[in-house]
Design a protein around this motif. Structure first.
Motif, PDB file in Angstrom:
ATOM      1  N   ASP A   1      -3.771 -33.237 -40.403  1.00  0.00           N
ATOM      2  CA  ASP A   1      -3.487 -33.462 -38.987  1.00  0.00           C
ATOM      3  C   ASP A   1      -2.120 -34.132 -38.870  1.00  0.00           C
ATOM      4  OD1 ASP A   1      -3.376 -34.147 -36.326  1.00  0.00           O
ATOM      5  OD2 ASP A   1      -5.162 -35.419 -36.344  1.00  0.00           O
ATOM      6  N   LEU A   2      -1.167 -33.439 -38.264  1.00  0.00           N
ATOM      7  CA  LEU A   2       0.198 -33.959 -38.132  1.00  0.00           C
ATOM      8  C   LEU A   2       0.462 -34.564 -36.756  1.00  0.00           C
ATOM      9  CD1 LEU A   2       2.138 -30.942 -39.732  1.00  0.00           C
ATOM     10  CD2 LEU A   2       0.937 -32.811 -40.888  1.00  0.00           C
ATOM     11  N   SER A   3      -0.544 -34.614 -35.906  1.00  0.00           N
ATOM     12  CA  SER A   3      -0.317 -34.992 -34.516  1.00  0.00           C
ATOM     13  C   SER A   3       0.088 -36.455 -34.353  1.00  0.00           C
ATOM     14  CB  SER A   3      -1.569 -34.711 -33.682  1.00  0.00           C
ATOM     15  OG  SER A   3      -2.678 -35.480 -34.136  1.00  0.00           O
ATOM     16  N   ASN A   4      -0.204 -37.292 -35.353  1.00  0.00           N
ATOM     17  CA  ASN A   4       0.179 -38.701 -35.259  1.00  0.00           C
ATOM     18  C   ASN A   4       1.515 -38.986 -35.928  1.00  0.00           C
ATOM     19  OD1 ASN A   4      -0.457 -38.435 -37.931  1.00  0.00           O
ATOM     20  ND2 ASN A   4      -1.975 -40.074 -37.995  1.00  0.00           N
TER      21      ASN A   4
ATOM     22  N   LEU B   1       7.578 -27.898 -28.569  1.00  0.00           N
ATOM     23  CA  LEU B   1       6.171 -28.139 -28.887  1.00  0.00           C
ATOM     24  C   LEU B   1       6.039 -29.413 -29.724  1.00  0.00           C
ATOM     25  CD1 LEU B   1       5.264 -24.489 -29.958  1.00  0.00           C
ATOM     26  CD2 LEU B   1       4.582 -25.589 -27.801  1.00  0.00           C
ATOM     27  N   GLU B   2       4.843 -29.938 -29.778  1.00  0.00           N
ATOM     28  CA  GLU B   2       4.498 -31.012 -30.689  1.00  0.00           C
ATOM     29  C   GLU B   2       3.800 -30.404 -31.905  1.00  0.00           C
ATOM     30  OE1 GLU B   2       5.428 -34.113 -30.180  1.00  0.00           O
ATOM     31  OE2 GLU B   2       6.320 -33.566 -28.236  1.00  0.00           O
ATOM     32  N   LEU B   3       3.544 -31.224 -32.920  1.00  0.00           N
ATOM     33  CA  LEU B   3       2.865 -30.723 -34.108  1.00  0.00           C
ATOM     34  C   LEU B   3       1.358 -30.873 -33.992  1.00  0.00           C
ATOM     35  CD1 LEU B   3       5.090 -31.887 -37.116  1.00  0.00           C
ATOM     36  CD2 LEU B   3       5.152 -29.747 -35.832  1.00  0.00           C
ATOM     37  N   GLY B   4       0.657 -29.895 -34.574  1.00  0.00           N
ATOM     38  CA  GLY B   4      -0.796 -29.915 -34.631  1.00  0.00           C
ATOM     39  C   GLY B   4      -1.277 -30.078 -36.055  1.00  0.00           C
ATOM     40  N   ASP B   5      -1.889 -29.025 -36.605  1.00  0.00           N
ATOM     41  CA  ASP B   5      -2.443 -29.072 -37.956  1.00  0.00           C
ATOM     42  C   ASP B   5      -1.625 -28.229 -38.920  1.00  0.00           C
ATOM     43  OD1 ASP B   5      -4.502 -30.648 -37.078  1.00  0.00           O
ATOM     44  OD2 ASP B   5      -6.004 -29.050 -37.032  1.00  0.00           O
ATOM     45  N   PHE B   6      -1.567 -28.683 -40.141  1.00  0.00           N
ATOM     46  CA  PHE B   6      -1.072 -27.870 -41.253  1.00  0.00           C
ATOM     47  C   PHE B   6      -2.277 -27.512 -42.104  1.00  0.00           C
ATOM     48  CE2 PHE B   6       0.879 -28.161 -45.734  1.00  0.00           C
ATOM     49  CZ  PHE B   6       0.972 -26.780 -45.838  1.00  0.00           C
TER      50      PHE B   6
END
Length: 305
Positions: free
Chosen positions: A49-52, A235-240
């Motif tokens: 999870d890259l959202s943080n 956009l923002e980042l979500g999951d890798f």
């Protein structure tokens, strides 16, 4: 006996260490192309999870993240010559052309001397420093049977901006017709993208995974690419999401892997861009900022060629 971390530890990096332990304990031991031998599992998946803002730059050993980002930037240029990579002080592609030169010439040249000749001798660089139609060529200049050249990255950027719900947002490098001309057939083969609620996620499929040396670099490169693409599409980042085909440890990496598994993960760092670039082709290594990276010491291991 393997040195295992406490079961209660749930840091994102723990899933990597657990995968490494599974390869040790359940992997199929086999003789591979390099002659070194591996222990392998098939079909593994990890999710970050890259959202943080935190990114999977491993902390249980020092990962030279700038080298990985420079490699990704080099792929995006579409270039396939070793000299342009060496000019950025990146030496991770030297092993394959060096082995080819040694075999063809019979000369026991050192890696440093080989690289120095690539940098200083135009003719030598053209003959021995060309890596063939590897990643960058396929990503940016895939040539179809009709002669048309396809820029998969430019198409992806445009689709992210104009049709982010598309199920066709992907690119790959497995060009069957040109595999024989490549210094090394693509390992990280397919990148597919998904946008949800303003966040960009990526699934990267890797057919062959050197778990100790290759995977940590490939993850950093993928996250750097995601940052650039997200920046271009607002956009923002979500999951890798990472999918490994043949996931292996080389037999001569066992001691290094055991050392890494004995270490306790530390908080993962963050990565961000210092500026918004004009295009996907306008990013430089200076644009990437990593904060809070406090890894354990590096662990040395030989690359299997």
């Amino acid at each position: 006996m393997l040195n295992r971390l406490p079961a209660a530890f749930t840091a994102p990096e723990q899933q990597y260490l657990d995968l490494m332990a599974r390869v040790f304990e359940r992997g199929d031991e086999r003789l591979d192309r390099t002659g070194v031998g591996t222990r392998s599992l098939f079909g593994e998946t990890l999710r970050f999870d890259l959202s943080n803002g935190q990114v999977p730059i491993l902390t249980t050993k020092k990962v030279f993240w700038k080298t990985a980002v420079k490699e990704m930037l080099w792929f995006l240029t579409g270039r396939t010559d070793l000299r342009s990579l060496l000019q950025e002080n990146v030496r991770i592609w030297s092993d394959w052309p060096l082995a080819k030169y040694r075999e063809a010439s019979g000369e026991a040249i050192s890696q440093k001397d080989f690289e120095d000749r690539i940098l200083s001798d135009d003719d030598f660089s053209a003959r021995w420093g060309e890596l063939g139609p590897i990643y960058g060529k396929q990503w940016r200049r895939w040539q179809g049977p009709d002669g048309r050249v396809h820029d998969q990255i430019a198409t992806l950027v445009e689709t992210l901006k104009t049709n982010p719900a598309s199920r066709r947002m992907l690119f790959h490098a497995w060009n069957v017709a040109e595999l024989g001309e490549m210094a090394l057939p693509p390992c990280h083969m397919v990148y597919q993208f998904f946008v949800s609620k303003g966040r960009l996620s990526c699934m990267m499929m890797q057919r062959s995974v050197d778990l100790l040396l290759g995977a940590p670099f490939n993850w950093v490169g993928t996250v750097a690419l995601m940052l650039m693409l997200a920046d271009q599409a607002d956009l923002e980042l979500g999951d890798f999401v990472w999918v490994g085909g043949d996931v292996h440890l080389y037999l001569n990496h066992f001691e290094a892997a055991q050392e890494q598994m004995s270490r306790e993960p530390r908080p993962m760092p963050t990565m961000r861009l210092a500026r918004k670039a004009a295009s996907i082709d306008d990013y430089r290594i200076e644009d990437f900022v990593v904060d809070g990276y406090d890894p354990h010491p590096a662990i040395a291991a030989e690359v299997a060629v």
